[in-house]
Design an enzyme around this catalytic site. Structure first.
Site, PDB file in Angstrom:
ATOM      1  N   CYS A   1      10.626  -1.924 -10.046  1.00 35.15           N
ATOM      2  CA  CYS A   1       9.585  -0.585  -9.559  1.00 35.15           C
ATOM      3  C   CYS A   1      10.102  -0.278  -8.435  1.00 35.15           C
ATOM      4  O   CYS A   1      10.264   0.813  -7.572  1.00 35.15           O
ATOM      5  CB  CYS A   1       8.521  -1.925  -8.000  1.00 35.15           C
ATOM      6  SG  CYS A   1       7.327  -2.357  -9.039  1.00 35.15           S
TER       7      CYS A   1
ATOM      8  N   CYS B   1       1.933  -5.169  -9.886  1.00 31.90           N
ATOM      9  CA  CYS B   1       3.410  -5.358 -11.341  1.00 31.90           C
ATOM     10  C   CYS B   1       3.272  -6.775 -11.320  1.00 31.90           C
ATOM     11  O   CYS B   1       2.477  -7.469 -10.257  1.00 31.90           O
ATOM     12  CB  CYS B   1       5.030  -5.660 -10.048  1.00 31.90           C
ATOM     13  SG  CYS B   1       6.411  -6.298 -10.825  1.00 31.90           S
TER      14      CYS B   1
ATOM     15  N   HIS C   1       1.930   2.236  -3.571  1.00 31.66           N
ATOM     16  CA  HIS C   1       0.801   2.454  -3.969  1.00 31.66           C
ATOM     17  C   HIS C   1       0.828   4.442  -3.848  1.00 31.66           C
ATOM     18  O   HIS C   1       0.963   5.266  -4.829  1.00 31.66           O
ATOM     19  CB  HIS C   1      -0.667   2.326  -3.840  1.00 31.66           C
ATOM     20  CG  HIS C   1      -1.191   0.784  -4.240  1.00 31.66           C
ATOM     21  ND1 HIS C   1      -0.707   0.320  -5.980  1.00 31.66           N
ATOM     22  CD2 HIS C   1      -1.456   0.039  -4.156  1.00 31.66           C
ATOM     23  CE1 HIS C   1      -1.132  -0.966  -6.152  1.00 31.66           C
ATOM     24  NE2 HIS C   1      -1.414  -0.636  -5.002  1.00 31.66           N
TER      25      HIS C   1
ATOM     26  N   CYS D   1       7.439  -9.540  -6.647  1.00 30.06           N
ATOM     27  CA  CYS D   1       7.420  -8.543  -6.401  1.00 30.06           C
ATOM     28  C   CYS D   1       6.949  -7.942  -5.007  1.00 30.06           C
ATOM     29  O   CYS D   1       5.603  -7.892  -5.569  1.00 30.06           O
ATOM     30  CB  CYS D   1       7.696  -7.232  -7.697  1.00 30.06           C
ATOM     31  SG  CYS D   1       7.169  -5.181  -7.029  1.00 30.06           S
TER      32      CYS D   1
ATOM     33  N   GLU E   1       0.964  -1.215  -0.016  1.00 31.79           N
ATOM     34  CA  GLU E   1      -0.202  -0.217   0.199  1.00 31.79           C
ATOM     35  C   GLU E   1       0.518   1.238   0.287  1.00 31.79           C
ATOM     36  O   GLU E   1       0.391   2.588  -0.459  1.00 31.79           O
ATOM     37  CB  GLU E   1      -1.373   0.090   0.803  1.00 31.79           C
ATOM     38  CG  GLU E   1      -2.089  -1.274   1.486  1.00 31.79           C
ATOM     39  CD  GLU E   1      -2.579  -1.501  -0.202  1.00 31.79           C
ATOM     40  OE1 GLU E   1      -2.716  -0.323  -1.022  1.00 31.79           O
ATOM     41  OE2 GLU E   1      -3.336  -2.470  -0.515  1.00 31.79           O
TER      42      GLU E   1
HETATM   43 ZN    ZN Z   1      -2.274  -2.842  -4.946  1.00 29.40          ZN
HETATM   44 ZN    ZN Z   2       7.976  -4.732  -9.360  1.00 29.34          ZN
END
Ligand code: ZN
Ligand code: ZN
Length: 168
Positions: free
Chosen positions: A162, A135, A128, A140, A125
């Protein structure tokens, strides 16, 4: 920053704070959240409306990002339940611990597994709130968890694609 919502145990919060701090390599604070969740309770579903708690968290005065940790079952209208939810604009997220324990599924308790799952959900979270989407890499932490099996398969870390998008 992590905030307990409702009566989430203090010792759980401390362990999650350490787990999340270890992944972000930065200090994580816990601060009192709000204890009264009744505004979000839906007696018909016997669940709590995630978005309502998230909005309240987002509005609360603070520095930096925040994730609320609730030990109740959360939902959004079109889903049976959610593990968590985040809002990039307010920099706030929320996770539910409710379905992360083995006991919920009639299995023997496993405290380490429970904490690992909760740490992953919080980091997800937080990802985000940094604007990261889901992803495709199933290892991940930003991979979408449809079920706990997905959560257990993924790492608590961001993949190499990421990670550069997280700017602390
Ligand atoms: Zn999510
Ligand atoms: Zn990722």
């Amino acid at each position: 920053m992590l905030k307990p919502l409702g009566d989430t145990a203090h010792e759980i919060m401390e362990k999650l704070r350490d787990g999340v701090g270890g992944v972000f390599h930065c200090p994580v604070e816990t601060e009192a959240g709000f204890s009264d969740l009744t505004q979000a309770y839906n007696p018909e579903r016997r669940q709590y409306l995630s978005s309502k708690l998230l909005a309240a968290l987002g509005k609360a005065e603070r520095q930096g990002r925040v994730v609320g940790v609730a030990d109740v079952d959360l939902y959004v209208p079109r889903l049976n339940f959610v593990f968590g939810e985040a809002d990039v604009l307010s920099g706030a997220g929320i996770v539910s611990l409710y379905r992360l324990r083995q006991e919920y599924y009639g299995l023997a308790p496993d405290e380490a597994l429970f904490l690992e799952r909760a740490t992953k959900e919080i980091i997800h979270e937080l990802g985000h709130t940094f604007g990261l989407g889901h992803c495709p890499n199933n290892r991940c932490v930003m991979h979408f968890s449809n079920s706990l099996a997905d959560t257990d398969l993924k790492d608590a870390h961001f993949c190499s694609k990421c990670r550069p998008k997280i700017i602390l």
